[in-house]
Each structure stands twice: as C-alpha cells, then as structure tokens.
Motif scaffolding. Structure first.
Motif, PDB file in Angstrom:
ATOM      1  N   MET A   1       0.847  -1.175   0.000  1.00 46.77           N
ATOM      2  CA  MET A   1       0.000   0.000   0.000  1.00 46.77           C
ATOM      3  C   MET A   1       0.886   1.229   0.000  1.00 46.77           C
ATOM      4  O   MET A   1       1.870   1.292   0.714  1.00 46.77           O
ATOM      5  CB  MET A   1      -0.881  -0.014   1.239  1.00 46.77           C
ATOM      6  CG  MET A   1      -1.747   1.205   1.341  1.00 46.77           C
ATOM      7  SD  MET A   1      -2.709   1.220   2.847  1.00 46.77           S
ATOM      8  CE  MET A   1      -1.474   0.981   4.061  1.00 46.77           C
ATOM      9  N   HIS A   2       0.548   2.188  -0.777  1.00 44.63           N
ATOM     10  CA  HIS A   2       1.288   3.432  -0.845  1.00 44.63           C
ATOM     11  C   HIS A   2       0.589   4.454   0.039  1.00 44.63           C
ATOM     12  O   HIS A   2      -0.597   4.691  -0.099  1.00 44.63           O
ATOM     13  CB  HIS A   2       1.339   3.939  -2.295  1.00 44.63           C
ATOM     14  CG  HIS A   2       2.013   2.964  -3.205  1.00 44.63           C
ATOM     15  ND1 HIS A   2       3.357   2.986  -3.423  1.00 44.63           N
ATOM     16  CD2 HIS A   2       1.541   1.917  -3.908  1.00 44.63           C
ATOM     17  CE1 HIS A   2       3.677   2.001  -4.241  1.00 44.63           C
ATOM     18  NE2 HIS A   2       2.587   1.342  -4.550  1.00 44.63           N
ATOM     19  N   ALA A   3       1.340   5.044   0.925  1.00 39.91           N
ATOM     20  CA  ALA A   3       0.757   6.035   1.834  1.00 39.91           C
ATOM     21  C   ALA A   3       0.666   7.381   1.142  1.00 39.91           C
ATOM     22  O   ALA A   3       1.434   7.683   0.228  1.00 39.91           O
ATOM     23  CB  ALA A   3       1.611   6.157   3.093  1.00 39.91           C
ATOM     24  N   THR A   4      -0.254   8.186   1.600  1.00 40.06           N
ATOM     25  CA  THR A   4      -0.340   9.540   1.101  1.00 40.06           C
ATOM     26  C   THR A   4       0.808  10.341   1.712  1.00 40.06           C
ATOM     27  O   THR A   4       1.432   9.910   2.675  1.00 40.06           O
ATOM     28  CB  THR A   4      -1.692  10.171   1.474  1.00 40.06           C
ATOM     29  OG1 THR A   4      -1.835  10.112   2.882  1.00 40.06           O
ATOM     30  CG2 THR A   4      -2.836   9.452   0.805  1.00 40.06           C
ATOM     31  N   VAL A   5       1.088  11.505   1.163  1.00 44.23           N
ATOM     32  CA  VAL A   5       2.244  12.290   1.569  1.00 44.23           C
ATOM     33  C   VAL A   5       2.256  12.563   3.069  1.00 44.23           C
ATOM     34  O   VAL A   5       3.234  12.322   3.741  1.00 44.23           O
ATOM     35  CB  VAL A   5       2.299  13.614   0.773  1.00 44.23           C
ATOM     36  CG1 VAL A   5       3.427  14.486   1.267  1.00 44.23           C
ATOM     37  CG2 VAL A   5       2.469  13.322  -0.710  1.00 44.23           C
ATOM     38  N   ALA A   8      -2.616  11.466   5.705  1.00 44.65           N
ATOM     39  CA  ALA A   8      -4.049  11.721   5.864  1.00 44.65           C
ATOM     40  C   ALA A   8      -4.683  11.995   4.509  1.00 44.65           C
ATOM     41  O   ALA A   8      -4.084  12.628   3.652  1.00 44.65           O
ATOM     42  CB  ALA A   8      -4.266  12.917   6.788  1.00 44.65           C
ATOM     43  N   LEU A   9      -5.876  11.508   4.341  1.00 44.98           N
ATOM     44  CA  LEU A   9      -6.620  11.726   3.108  1.00 44.98           C
ATOM     45  C   LEU A   9      -7.268  13.096   3.167  1.00 44.98           C
ATOM     46  O   LEU A   9      -7.902  13.442   4.165  1.00 44.98           O
ATOM     47  CB  LEU A   9      -7.680  10.637   2.976  1.00 44.98           C
ATOM     48  CG  LEU A   9      -8.504  10.631   1.705  1.00 44.98           C
ATOM     49  CD1 LEU A   9      -7.613  10.352   0.499  1.00 44.98           C
ATOM     50  CD2 LEU A   9      -9.578   9.568   1.802  1.00 44.98           C
ATOM     51  N   ASP A  10      -7.105  13.880   2.115  1.00 42.44           N
ATOM     52  CA  ASP A  10      -7.706  15.210   2.146  1.00 42.44           C
ATOM     53  C   ASP A  10      -9.227  15.108   1.994  1.00 42.44           C
ATOM     54  O   ASP A  10      -9.736  14.199   1.326  1.00 42.44           O
ATOM     55  CB  ASP A  10      -7.084  16.130   1.092  1.00 42.44           C
ATOM     56  CG  ASP A  10      -7.525  15.794  -0.312  1.00 42.44           C
ATOM     57  OD1 ASP A  10      -8.574  16.314  -0.721  1.00 42.44           O
ATOM     58  OD2 ASP A  10      -6.823  15.027  -0.996  1.00 42.44           O
ATOM     59  N   PRO A  11      -9.965  16.038   2.626  1.00 43.81           N
ATOM     60  CA  PRO A  11     -11.443  15.970   2.628  1.00 43.81           C
ATOM     61  C   PRO A  11     -12.058  15.997   1.232  1.00 43.81           C
ATOM     62  O   PRO A  11     -13.075  15.342   0.984  1.00 43.81           O
ATOM     63  CB  PRO A  11     -11.863  17.201   3.434  1.00 43.81           C
ATOM     64  CG  PRO A  11     -10.675  17.546   4.268  1.00 43.81           C
ATOM     65  CD  PRO A  11      -9.474  17.117   3.469  1.00 43.81           C
ATOM     66  N   ARG A  12     -11.457  16.724   0.300  1.00 44.32           N
ATOM     67  CA  ARG A  12     -11.999  16.812  -1.061  1.00 44.32           C
ATOM     68  C   ARG A  12     -11.973  15.439  -1.738  1.00 44.32           C
ATOM     69  O   ARG A  12     -12.959  15.013  -2.348  1.00 44.32           O
ATOM     70  CB  ARG A  12     -11.197  17.837  -1.858  1.00 44.32           C
ATOM     71  CG  ARG A  12     -11.673  17.987  -3.281  1.00 44.32           C
ATOM     72  CD  ARG A  12     -10.908  19.108  -3.992  1.00 44.32           C
ATOM     73  NE  ARG A  12     -10.806  18.768  -5.386  1.00 44.32           N
ATOM     74  CZ  ARG A  12      -9.688  18.808  -6.100  1.00 44.32           C
ATOM     75  NH1 ARG A  12      -8.575  19.216  -5.557  1.00 44.32           N
ATOM     76  NH2 ARG A  12      -9.683  18.480  -7.358  1.00 44.32           N
ATOM     77  N   GLY A  53      -6.741   6.929   9.830  1.00 44.65           N
ATOM     78  CA  GLY A  53      -5.668   6.132  10.398  1.00 44.65           C
ATOM     79  C   GLY A  53      -5.581   4.692   9.943  1.00 44.65           C
ATOM     80  O   GLY A  53      -4.654   3.982  10.300  1.00 44.65           O
ATOM     81  N   ALA A  54      -6.535   4.224   9.160  1.00 48.47           N
ATOM     82  CA  ALA A  54      -6.542   2.828   8.716  1.00 48.47           C
ATOM     83  C   ALA A  54      -6.644   2.767   7.194  1.00 48.47           C
ATOM     84  O   ALA A  54      -7.245   3.638   6.572  1.00 48.47           O
ATOM     85  CB  ALA A  54      -7.714   2.093   9.345  1.00 48.47           C
TER      86      ALA A  54
END
Length: 124
Positions: A1-5, A8-12, A53-54
C-alpha cells in the motif's frame, strides 16, 4: 500500500470517492483471504489509502466479487504519469462530461478503453 504524503486523506478526495471499505470488508467482497488482498495492493492492482488512520479501499473498485476490469492497468498508467495516490483517486472520481460520468464509472461499465487512452496521454 502506498501512503499519502502526510498520511491523511484530504477531505476533497474523501468526498469525491464517497463509499469506502476497510481492508477486511474489501477482502470479504472479493471472497478471498487477506493475504491476497494485500498482494493486490502490493502489485498496484488495487489501491488503498489511509483514512482515519486505517487503510481503506474505494468501494467502487470492487464489483461482483472482483476488482473492476481495467483498474489495474489504469492505476499503472496514472503512476507512470507521476500521479500520487490522492491525485489518482481525484482523477478517477472526478466527473468528466465527455466520458460521461467519472473514469471509475466508465471502467465499471466496461468503457475502459477511453479511460486508459486518456490516462496514457497524460504520461507524455
């Protein structure tokens, strides 16, 4: 799995995707074992991002017990074009009147040729 920068996932992007599955739920929908789901993620045949977080998988990526046709190739093309995971999700879930619908809807409806053509064009 590749994590975001920032992890956290941005709300948009979260709002564009809409329905999400935990890895356990994705595994159940695929009718497989968790090791196979993790393998699909590692091979970029399926995409998950951290949400609250998951790891979470867009529900639209799985239909009738399988990863939607054309998704793995499209994920590869977008990665080759330099898209990170959030940019990939935004591109796949942003409505495009010329398709019509979103690229992920087109893939789910077996209209993936045009989606892949567009993704490939962005790589050049």
């Amino acid at each position: 799995m590749h994590a975001t920068v920032d992890g956290a996932l941005d709300p948009r992007t979260d709002a564009l995707v809409g329905d999400w599955l935990s890895l356990k739920e994705a595994t159940e929908r695929l009718g497989t074992k968790s090791g196979r789901t993790k393998q699909l993620l590692a091979e970029r045949k399926l995409l998950a991002v951290r949400r609250d977080g998951a790891p979470a998988v867009p529900a639209a990526f799985i239909r009738d017990g399988e990863v939607i046709k054309g998704l793995p190739g499209t994920l590869t093309l977008l990665a080759d074009a330099g898209f990170d995971d959030q940019e990939t999700l935004r591109w796949l879930f942003t409505p495009d009147d010329t398709l019509p619908g979103t690229p992920v809807q087109a893939l789910a409806e077996n209209r993936g040729t045009e989606v892949r053509r567009r993704a490939q064009a962005m790589a050049f």
